[in-house]
Enzyme design. Sequence first.
Site, PDB file in Angstrom:
ATOM      1  N   GLU A 769       0.869  -1.168   0.000  1.00 10.20           N
ATOM      2  CA  GLU A 769       0.000   0.000   0.000  1.00 10.20           C
ATOM      3  C   GLU A 769       0.906   1.218   0.000  1.00 10.20           C
ATOM      4  O   GLU A 769       1.722   1.392   0.902  1.00 10.20           O
ATOM      5  CB  GLU A 769      -0.859  -0.043   1.253  1.00 10.20           C
ATOM      6  CG  GLU A 769      -2.118   0.756   1.124  1.00 10.20           C
ATOM      7  CD  GLU A 769      -2.307   1.647   2.315  1.00 10.20           C
ATOM      8  OE1 GLU A 769      -2.567   1.124   3.394  1.00 10.20           O
ATOM      9  OE2 GLU A 769      -2.143   2.865   2.138  1.00 10.20           O
ATOM     10  N   CYS A 803      -1.164   8.717   3.705  1.00  6.96           N
ATOM     11  CA  CYS A 803      -1.187   8.453   2.267  1.00  6.96           C
ATOM     12  C   CYS A 803      -2.533   8.883   1.688  1.00  6.96           C
ATOM     13  O   CYS A 803      -2.641   9.182   0.504  1.00  6.96           O
ATOM     14  CB  CYS A 803      -0.862   7.003   1.951  1.00  6.96           C
ATOM     15  SG  CYS A 803      -1.842   5.859   2.873  1.00  6.96           S
TER      16      CYS A 803
END
Length: 1010
Positions: A769, A803
Amino acid sequence: MQPAAKAHPSATLDWDALDALKYQDEDAAVAALLADPPLDAAARASAAAEARALVSKARSLKRRKGVMESFLEEFGLSNAEGLALMCLAEALLRVPDEETADKLIAEKIRTGRWAEHLGKSDHWLVNAGTWGLMLTGHMVKLPEEMKGEAGEVVAKLVARAGEPVVRMGAMQAMRILGEQFVLGRTINSALKRGAGMQRSGLASCFSFDMLGEGARTNADAERYQAAYERAVDAVGTDASVAEMRMPSAVSVKLSALHPRYEARQEERVFAELYPRILALAEKAKGHNIGLTLDAEEADRLVLSLKLFERLAREPSLQGWEGLGLAVQAYAKRTRAVIANLIGLARRRGTPIQVRLVKGAYWDGEIKRAQMQGRSDFPVFTTKAATDVHYLACARDMIAAGGALFAQFATHNAHTAASVRRMAETANFTSYEFQRLHGMGEALYAALEPKAPVRVYAPVGGHEELLPYLVRRLLENGANTSFVHSFLDDDVSPEVVAADPLAVIEANPRRHPRLPPPPLLYGASRRNSTGRDLSIGTERDAITKQVQPLRPEPASASPSAAAQAVAVALAAQREWNARGGAERGRVLRAMADKLQANADALTALLAREAGRSLGDAIDEVREAIDFCRYYAAEAERLFAGATRLPGPAGETNDLELHGRGVFVCVSPWNFPLAIFTGQLAAALAAGNAVVAKPAEQTPRIAEIAVALFREAGLPAEVLQLVIGAGDVGAALVADPRIAGVAFTGSTEVARAINRKLAAKEGPIATLIAETGGLNGLFVDTTALKEQVVDDVIVSAFNSAGQRCSSLRILFLPKDTADDVLETLTGAMDTLIIGDPADPKTDVGPIIDAEAKANLDKHLARMAKEARVLKQIDVSKLGGNFFGPAVIELSSLAQIDKEVFGPILHVVRYDPADIATIGAELAAKGYALTLGVHTRLESFAEAVRAAVPAGNVYVNRSIVGAVVGVQPFGGSGLSGTGPKAGGPYYLPRFAEERATSINIAAQGGDPHLLNL
Ligand SMILES: Cc1cc2nc3c(=O)[nH]c(=O)nc-3n(C[C@H](O)[C@H](O)[C@H](O)COP(=O)(O)OP(=O)(O)OC[C@H]3O[C@@H](n4cnc5c(N)ncnc54)[C@H](O)[C@@H]3O)c2cc1C
């Protein structure tokens, strides 16, 4: 460490103690109401009879229904048309461009079956061929034969988008609706209209309310302050007001007077907001009119009471009877509030005015408590409990015998009749009723003998009225609302005026469909709970745990890393053999350990990772949720073999097993949640784990691993290897490992991918990820204040180091300047500093290297683009970086994620969404995406143009909740599957299918026993 904010020195009552009652048990609160009912049997019977008589009489009055009541009768919130109209009412009038306005009308009108409402209402306006025809029928002459086909006519007219007549009709309709609730656009026009109402007996006096959203900036607060001052002067000097039997008043929302009217900012609120409200109060006293503080959200109650007490004790306000505040009966602790207010009034020696309402933010209170994992709701969950509690509060106020001037605000016949009964019995006259302008007219017209009625009178233009209007629509359109059925002849007076005490006697339990927030996800997964930072003792509980960091644990050598793999490998088979249920038990125990240690973990997150306390609380909750979610998934997916269909004479089974040893490499930005989440998933699936946390946050990792072991995880199954990138590289290259779970930069994910491809041994799985170049698209139907709130959270929470953080904000050219002005103004109110201080909004950047990258980017942007704003943090030094907004002239100016509180803005034309969306998509990331719009078609167009793993509409784009918003992206943003989603665990597992020929033993007994 900063000390937690203390009550202001002039406050002498212990208002903070009220917080102990905030989330009290509802069933116990209802039992207490039943044990000491506000009315005895005789009073109950006569109040109920009077309420029924009131309903019948109000229904028989000639001028009984306003447009609003007729409208609600026809279009409640339970039908699509009512909802469509509410959406239109909320947004249409603020849309500056005709094209978008037409689209909004077309979209909302198309969703309804307008013809079904034709001719049903008995009010001419509603009946003017329903709202659909209101939009058009007044403007366009319809042929007689078409009138029965209202829906189609509207559809046809609207389909010709751009038709100005439709737009004008719709806008006019919204204005008509709005005007039902607003006494005037300006205070002077409201005063004029009010004088007429007073003459015709519709009001005894008024409380004027200056409409508007809460302040987001200091400039907003100053503007509201000036508006309130003008209102106080206008009301105070108006001749017609002076002639009224009772002095009128001005109602004030404290949230309009300060952009940070929050419990966490108590000192600042006293320093900056208090002088403003004091000035207004002194002015009101000078004119001998009233000033009432409206009641707002439960999280602000204690702060508002502290401010109020200080006002009540202010020497310059002594002897003034006009000081007042509103209290909400839907809150479970309100009787304690009233008891304190009675004490305050007695000590003051002059009555204070207390307006008792049921409360206007019920849905918001429920949502907030669920989202923030509170132990319970601050409000009752049944309407009947609120109604009875209202009466109990009223009884307390009446029993105070004049210490308070009681103001009973309600439109409910049973409530009004009961209050009146109690007052009569107690011979209490120091009270009045209150109603909202546009509502309750018939009720008070029917009430005999007449009682003084103050009308709460909103003042403002169409722009400001929208949120107020929607609140009223929601409140009255709900089918539990009294107004909804009050004048509806189809509902008998017995039903409309039912005795709420009888309802709770029959069913004293809380609402069965609203379990307390910990039970939000049902029996299989308990929701995590989080500290409430609006409560002083809860803030103190965390700050007490903040300690200097102990020395960092030592880094492992590459040989120790190899040894860790060997130990884990040896332990994996046994762990896998335990099965999903047993592993689930360990994970649930881990969740409980995390919950039990939440304060210490929160404090450590602030110290080691620079997380603000709010972010840290959310992070601990996320870690807990991961453990419980994967536990439930382990139980579901790893319970044993699944029998598959097949031919007679054989059995076919499929089972999931751990793959072997997983290396989990986690980042510093979620050092507990992502670290624990990766581990919990890998372990749940039957793997052994070698965990390599970020080098910046080893202490949190060490504690999490210790908790896993305390929870019953065999030490060998989870190996912690602390170190820098070289240690991680050695682990990833180890030929024995079966997979890697990685969260971090795209570059490192690529490097890991290459290493795994090159290594010997099992062909390893990579679950990565990575980052995002996340955009949020706004159109002109969006509400500026909501946009700004969500942008601030999305771009600057966690100092932009998520993120999922917002990197590029796309603003429509028509409203960009306005949004930017509020956004940059709101940034000025952010508090940047020590993350362990509850006041802080934005903490530091993780380290000097990361900060240097941000400085470099900003310097480049200063040359190539336009830096619109940067908060000055030069006094703070260290690794602080002032949140910044940069306007790009083209999307080509940014290609990569910049990990920090830097927001890029692009002006665009929402009509070009396909092109600009494609340009963003071409950058290759696909993580989070936001849209702010009231147009479903626009949200769809954005989704179609920009691929993203997580799309958020009309909310912030951060804070994905485990099991609710499974999180993760694709392309440059990651490999998937999504963390906290149903496809995550299977990626950590291998499948084994077993086929047995049972016919080999002689035959298939099942077949023979058919
Ligand atoms: C003059 C005036 C001033 C006001 N000022 C304020 C203010 O400062 N702050 C504020 O918050 N509100 C304020 N209000 C709004 C007020 O809260 C609502 O108008 C009021 O709740 C409606 O109550 P009712 O008795 O007229 O109607 P009813 O229909 O009898 O009651 C509706 C109310 O019941 C409650 N309710 C509904 N469903 C449930 C449920 N399932 N569980 C628990 N409770 C439920 C809600 O409070 C809802 O608003 C004011 C109202 C008036 C008339």
